[in-house]
Design an enzyme around this catalytic site. Structure first.
Site, short mmCIF file in Angstrom:
data_model
loop_
_atom_site.label_atom_id
_atom_site.label_comp_id
_atom_site.label_asym_id
_atom_site.label_seq_id
_atom_site.Cartn_x
_atom_site.Cartn_y
_atom_site.Cartn_z
CE LYS A 5 -8.61 1.81 4.90
NZ LYS A 5 -9.06 3.07 4.47
CD GLU A 37 -1.79 5.63 -3.88
OE1 GLU A 37 -2.88 5.29 -4.41
OE2 GLU A 37 -1.73 6.18 -2.78
NE ARG A 68 -14.27 3.64 2.65
CZ ARG A 68 -13.04 4.07 2.41
NH1 ARG A 68 -12.02 3.25 2.55
NH2 ARG A 68 -12.82 5.30 2.03
CG PHE A 117 -3.32 -0.50 -7.92
CD1 PHE A 117 -4.69 -0.45 -8.05
CD2 PHE A 117 -2.67 0.55 -7.27
CE1 PHE A 117 -5.42 0.61 -7.55
CE2 PHE A 117 -3.40 1.63 -6.77
CZ PHE A 117 -4.79 1.65 -6.91
NE ARG A 125 -9.63 9.11 -1.26
CZ ARG A 125 -9.28 7.95 -0.70
NH1 ARG A 125 -8.16 7.37 -1.05
NH2 ARG A 125 -10.02 7.43 0.23
CE LYS A 162 -3.97 2.03 2.36
NZ LYS A 162 -3.63 3.44 2.22
#
Ligand code: AMP
Length: 567
Positions: A422, A304, A416, A344, A274, A254
């Site tokens: 995470k 990212e 989510r 990713f 985002r 991450k």
């Protein structure tokens, strides 16, 4: 026949008064049916309080200061009247309506009053949004004034609500999906799927109206229309993630950067943040890298972007933010704070949506198309030990933690869920020394219950304060501690006592922040005492050097900082 905007305003007025969801849905459904095809998308957006569809990058940029000035000018009312109306209703739109009504008598009514249509209101919004550059403020003001001048009090109420983005009818996107399903006789799950793909319920309504279910089943991604991001839930450790994902999962580093969704069509690249705003201009070298490396005519990719130092080592999130905040002299900044892209995921490739494919397959396709752009580091394992080592490896190379991705999971925009979990390393507690204490309040008035906590500077031996807490001890322990601290007092002030650094306590906390509050430049967040370390001498307490190390290894949280659009 063009639908008057008045009908939309009346509908919203009605929604404000309805409590029952089914009645709200059927009112909107009836209204949608009555519209002309080209009115559907603008109407849906406006009912939801948005001037434009969600994917659009357009914004009105009319401030409340400007808007109130215009209302004042048009109505000619004493501003006190507006403020009174506002404090009565607590609603800018309702207050606008009241002042429009009270001035109506004074205003001369045009001989021929042409009714505003939904399409005309949308066109006015477009013109307001398009006014940019020199003189744009005046132009926006003029256009807004023209729009409001031709509005009735009720219309003005809703135009103002849309401009300030406060509809407050209680009718949200989920209910709109149900209204679309009802109006155009399409199953709700088909509407919801299309809404996920198009990222805009207005666009979905327009397709439902003209092409029905078949049309909705065919909708696919479009490049340059950002897709809502899939997000991750928190897991407390790697074992929990493994269990949740059925014993085996993929772990990825991450990275502590900014999420980007990259759209490519031929040579044109756009990068969205985002929050789905266009940040291409802030990241010219990333756009260039994608153009050079990605082998696809059309693609939607995710990754990212992180800030790195000269050696390519990751830097904390704050550094990256400076890149996004920069509007001018991007080039100089690009040199000072280099950024690096890790990819990713791939959502769309050459006309095909890939979101229904399993994660591993998407990652494989991604790997085949990205040339020299690195993917986030990944392992697939069923071993807790291996996962824990991977987590250690991630954090010791400067990353934030891991993301566990269920190997067979699809990509679900805007959700989510548990498909992605995470994992951040647990920050170990620190053993700190009490160097001062304050008397509490209320029941704790007589007790030294707020403690200043310090870490030892290994070089000078000095104790440096890193935080303060009144949490963690029981009343009995506080009474006992008060006695002990008074006996150690070096200097007493009315509400505070400085003490010799003798008592060691174990302290848990959520984060170490940079802070000017203390000499050492750092502060613990949400510190709480977890035990009194009678067994430890102050010389054995943790050092300021250790605190610094932990500070460096953990990066600031993101998500609460908005990436600034550079345009
Ligand atoms: P959070 O912001 O704490 O909800 O964590 C999710 C965020 O982690 C995502 O939105 C990404 O910006 C970021 N992230 C970093 N590395 C990855 C990765 N390998 N896969 C997915 N998201 C990642």
């Amino acid at each position: 026949m063009p639908t008057p905007f008045k009908a939309l305003a009346e509908l919203c007025e009605k929604l404000e008064g309805i409590r029952k969801r089914v009645s709200m849905i059927s009112s909107v459904s009836e209204f949608l049916k009555s519209l002309e095809p080209e009115e559907v998308e603008p109407a849906v957006s406006m009912i939801l309080g948005q001037p434009f569809p969600k994917w659009s990058q357009r914004t009105l940029e009319v401030s409340w200061a400007t808007l109130s000035e215009i209302i004042r000018r048009i109505t000619g009312v004493d501003w006190k009247i507006f403020m009174e109306a506002f404090s009565k209703t607590g609603d800018i739109g309702a207050a606008t309506r009241m002042v429009f009504e009270s001035s109506k008598i004074k205003r001369q009514t045009p001989l021929f009053e042409k009714a505003l249509t939904i399409t005309e209101v949308r066109r006015s919004f477009e013109a307001i949004a398009e006014a940019v550059g020199a003189g744009s403020r005046e132009k926006k003001e003029r256009l807004t004034e023209a729009l409001l001048s031709s509005s009735s009090p009720l219309e003005a109420k809703y135009i103002v609500k849309i401009i300030v983005g406060e509809m407050r009818t209680g009718f949200h996107e989920g209910l709109m999906e149900q209204a679309i399903s009802e109006a155009f006789h399409v199953p709700l799950d088909v509407v919801q799927r299309a809404s996920m793909v198009l990222g805009d319920v207005g666009a979905v309504a327009a397709v439902a109206k003209t092409e029905g279910k078949d049309g909705l089943l065919k909708v696919s991604f479009k490049v340059f229309r950002p897709v809502k991001l899939m997000l991750a839930q928190m897991a407390s450790n790697v074992a929990e993630a493994l269990k949740e994902h059925g014993g085996k999962t993929a772990f990825e580093y991450k990275l502590d950067g900014a999420r980007v969704q990259i759209h490519k069509q031929g040579e044109t690249i756009r990068i969205y943040s985002r929050r789905l705003t266009d940040v291409t201009e802030s990241l010219p070298e990333i756009a260039e890298t994608v153009k050079r490396n990605v082998e696809a005519e059309e693609a939607i990719l995710e990754g990212e972007v992180i800030a790195v130092n000269g050696e390519g080592h990751p830097l904390p999130f704050q550094h990256l933010m400076r890149r996004f905040k920069r509007i001018h002299e991007i080039e100089g900044m690009a040199e000072a704070i280099p950024v690096k892209l890790y990819l990713f995921d791939v959502l769309y490739l050459n006309g095909q949506s890939l979101i229904a494919l399993p994660y591993l397959r998407r990652r494989q396709i991604l790997a085949e198309r990205v040339g020299e752009i690195p993917l986030t580091k990944q392992i697939i394992t069923d071993s807790v030990e291996e996962a824990e080592n991977f987590l250690k490896e991630a954090t010791s190379s400067g990353h934030e933690g891991l993301i566990a991705k269920k190997v067979d999971s699809d990509y679900v925009p805007g959700i989510r869920g548990k498909r992605w979990l995470k994992i951040k390393p647990i920050l170990e507690p620190l053993d700190l020394v009490i160097v001062a204490a304050e008397y509490g309040y209320g029941r704790r008035r007589e007790w030294l219950s707020d403690y200043h906590l310090a870490a030892r500077d290994a070089e000078t031996g000095e104790f440096l304060t890193v935080g303060k807490t009144f949490k963690g001890l029981t009343d009995m322990e506080i009474i006992e501690m008060t006695k002990r601290l008074k006996a150690l007092a070096i200097k007493e002030e009315p509400r505070r006592v400085f003490v010799a650094p003798k008592i060691v306590v174990e302290v848990a906390y959520n984060e170490i922040q940079k802070s000017p509050k203390y000499k050492c430049g750092m502060a613990l967040r949400f510190a709480r005492i977890t035990r009194i370390r009678e067994d430890k001498a102050p010389e054995e307490a943790d050092t300021i050097q250790r605190v610094k190390e932990i500070y460096k290894s953990q990066f600031s949280k993101k998500g609460n900082i908005q990436l600034k659009n550079s345009r």
